[in-house]
Design an enzyme around this catalytic site. Structure first.
Site, PDB file in Angstrom:
ATOM      1  N   GLN A 302       0.568  -1.533  -0.058  1.00  0.00           N
ATOM      2  CA  GLN A 302       0.222  -0.324  -0.020  1.00  0.00           C
ATOM      3  C   GLN A 302       0.508   1.361  -0.180  1.00  0.00           C
ATOM      4  O   GLN A 302       2.101   1.665   0.837  1.00  0.00           O
ATOM      5  CB  GLN A 302      -0.817  -0.290   1.131  1.00  0.00           C
ATOM      6  CG  GLN A 302      -1.832  -1.399   1.494  1.00  0.00           C
ATOM      7  CD  GLN A 302      -3.506  -0.127   0.636  1.00  0.00           C
ATOM      8  OE1 GLN A 302      -3.140   0.633  -0.378  1.00  0.00           O
ATOM      9  NE2 GLN A 302      -3.611  -1.141  -0.156  1.00  0.00           N
ATOM     10  N   CYS A 428     -10.593  -0.871  -3.028  1.00  0.00           N
ATOM     11  CA  CYS A 428      -9.932   0.397  -3.985  1.00  0.00           C
ATOM     12  C   CYS A 428     -11.466   0.988  -4.457  1.00  0.00           C
ATOM     13  O   CYS A 428     -11.143   2.139  -5.433  1.00  0.00           O
ATOM     14  CB  CYS A 428      -9.185   0.577  -4.347  1.00  0.00           C
ATOM     15  SG  CYS A 428      -8.745  -0.345  -5.511  1.00  0.00           S
TER      16      CYS A 428
END
Length: 472
Positions: A302, A428
């Site tokens: 990430q 996401c």
């Protein structure tokens, strides 16, 4: 609304009220039945707009006159705002960004999945909204984007650039002087690499004709203070490569991992390319929750390290582990979530498409003394079979964190067959998540929802959803 007026062939819509914001940072207004997307407009603005493109039910426009500025409007802090393809919400206050991200997630779940969102929890904002990224990739080009000031003075104009793509122009690169996305030494490295290349005459890549030497620059940093730099060349001139590598090694002695790649393909992907480590290790370390993670140039991690920790804590909290669970971690990547939750469960089985990521996941388990994880590489819909489940057992909890496209329908069907007590779905992309949730509603009830902002000043947002199996 006032009548439209035309100036020559230009159509002006006066006094348009901006009522919402869409992707790409465009404000949304309505003129009768026409939906108008206005570049750099903020909800609450009242503007005259000039139509740039018009279809039957919608139009795209730019601001001609700003009559009333929204209470949410703020001055962008970056000199490249408006031309650069990133940070498109920079002209809107951060609290307002969070408000509209929350609203967009809520709307997607309600509209596409018909989910009751009354239990939806407040969005978690990012503690840092500048210099929050741990990875950036820059592009070299011999065709720099020229703004109006550049066009006014063509004499001795430098056309080489190192920076980001201009939206809609794959061959035009905006030369970046300072980027607020990644902390030092990122800006210094980029600027000195460009200066060295210009001084020594190394050619910048031509994105149309596929000519030139320097192609990309990747910089990764970590919360441990380690730095990885990789330069991607298009053609082999070892003297040029060694010269630039030695320059970086001498001027930035704190670089932990210095690498290069020679990519002669016409696309930029490096996953099928050999990586040469010139100095230091071929990886850097990231730390989270007392765990260490090995990050290579091809590793997925990430990009907002601090907020990733918060995201994973929420995921663990939603799962509500008691210590005796068998967990399937789908789309496990480098095993970050799997290793993060492993200490609180009986066993974690991680599945990921990319073989090198699975090798990183195994390495990270060994590095942290974690011996209750198993990792498998392959296409999710091909691995998650009846035989696989018979061998490893029916999971109590499934954690799934798919790419933006969401889960394949075969994977959703297999989850319905599995009937795990809980599914924690990290996404996401609220739209594809909602699509999958609509299918999972056949056997599952959504009981918790929490958006998490990983990417300030953009429209992107992560969302965590807890699904509980409906008891028959």
């Amino acid at each position: 609304m006032s009548r439209n007026r035309k100036a020559g062939t230009v159509t002006i819509l006066p006094n348009l009220h901006i009522i919402d914001i869409a992707e790409e940072g465009k404000g949304v207004g309505k003129a009768d039945e026409l939906v108008v997307f206005v570049d750099k407009a903020v909800p609450g603005d009242v503007v005259d707009v000039r139509l740039m493109k018009k279809k039957k039910n919608f139009a795209e426009a730019v601001i001609e006159v700003l009559h009333t500025a929204s209470e949410f409007r703020t001055d962008p802090f970056c000199q490249h705002f408006g031309t650069c393809g990133g940070c498109k919400w920079q002209h809107m206050q951060y609290d307002a960004q969070l408000q509209f991200k929350y609203k967009n997630v809520e709307a997607a779940l309600q509209r596409l999945a018909k989910i009751d969102t009354s239990m939806m929890e407040p969005i978690l904002g990012s503690a840092e909204n500048k210099y929050y990224r741990n990875k950036l990739e820059y592009t070299f080009s011999n065709k720099r984007w020229l703004d109006k000031e550049d066009m006014g003075d063509q004499e001795d104009l430098e056309l080489n650039a190192l920076g980001f793509h201009v939206p809609g122009r794959f061959d035009k690169i905006l030369d970046i002087q300072h980027c607020y996305l990644q902390a030092e030494p990122s800006n210094s490295i980029r600027n000195q690499v460009r200066a060295y290349a210009l001084r020594t005459g190394i050619s910048f890549y031509d994105l149309r004709n596929h000519e030139g030497s320097l192609r990309n620059l990747i910089i990764r940093t970590s919360s441990t203070g380690e730095v990885m730099v990789a330069v991607i060349f298009a053609y082999v001139e070892q003297q040029q490569i060694d010269g630039l590598m030695e320059y970086l090694k001498g001027n930035f002695p704190d670089i932990t991992s210095l690498q290069y790649i020679v990519n002669q393909k016409k696309n930029d992907t490096i996953f099928d390319q050999d990586v040469v480590t010139y100095a230091g290790r071929d990886y850097i370390f990231e730390e989270m929750d007392g765990l260490k993670f090995k990050i290579g140039i091809k590793s997925f991690y990430q990009t907002n390290s601090l907020q990733a920790h918060e995201l994973y804590k929420i995921t663990r909290d939603f799962a509500g582990f008691t210590g005796d669970e068998l967990v399937y971690d789908l789309y496990t990547g480098a095993g970050t979530i799997a290793n993060f939750v492993a200490r609180g469960v009986k066993q974690v089985v991680g599945i990921e498409y990319v073989p090198t990521a699975i090798e990183d996941a195994k390495f990270n388990s060994n590095l942290n003394g974690i011996n209750n994880t198993l990792f498998y590489a392959g296409d999710m819909k091909d691995i998650l079979t009846t035989a696989f489940i018979a061998e490893h057992g029916k999971p109590d909890v499934v954690i799934t964190d798919p790419p933006r496209a969401g889960m394949h329908t075969d994977v959703v069907e297999r989850l319905l067959e599995l009937e795990a007590e809980k599914i924690v779905y990290v996404s996401c992309n609220a739209a594809t998540q909602a699509r999958d949730l609509a299918l999972l509603k056949e056997k599952y009830e959504v009981t918790r929802i929490k958006p998490v902002d990983m990417f300030p000043h953009t429209q992107h947002v992560e969302n965590v959803v807890l699904l509980n199996l409906i008891k028959s």
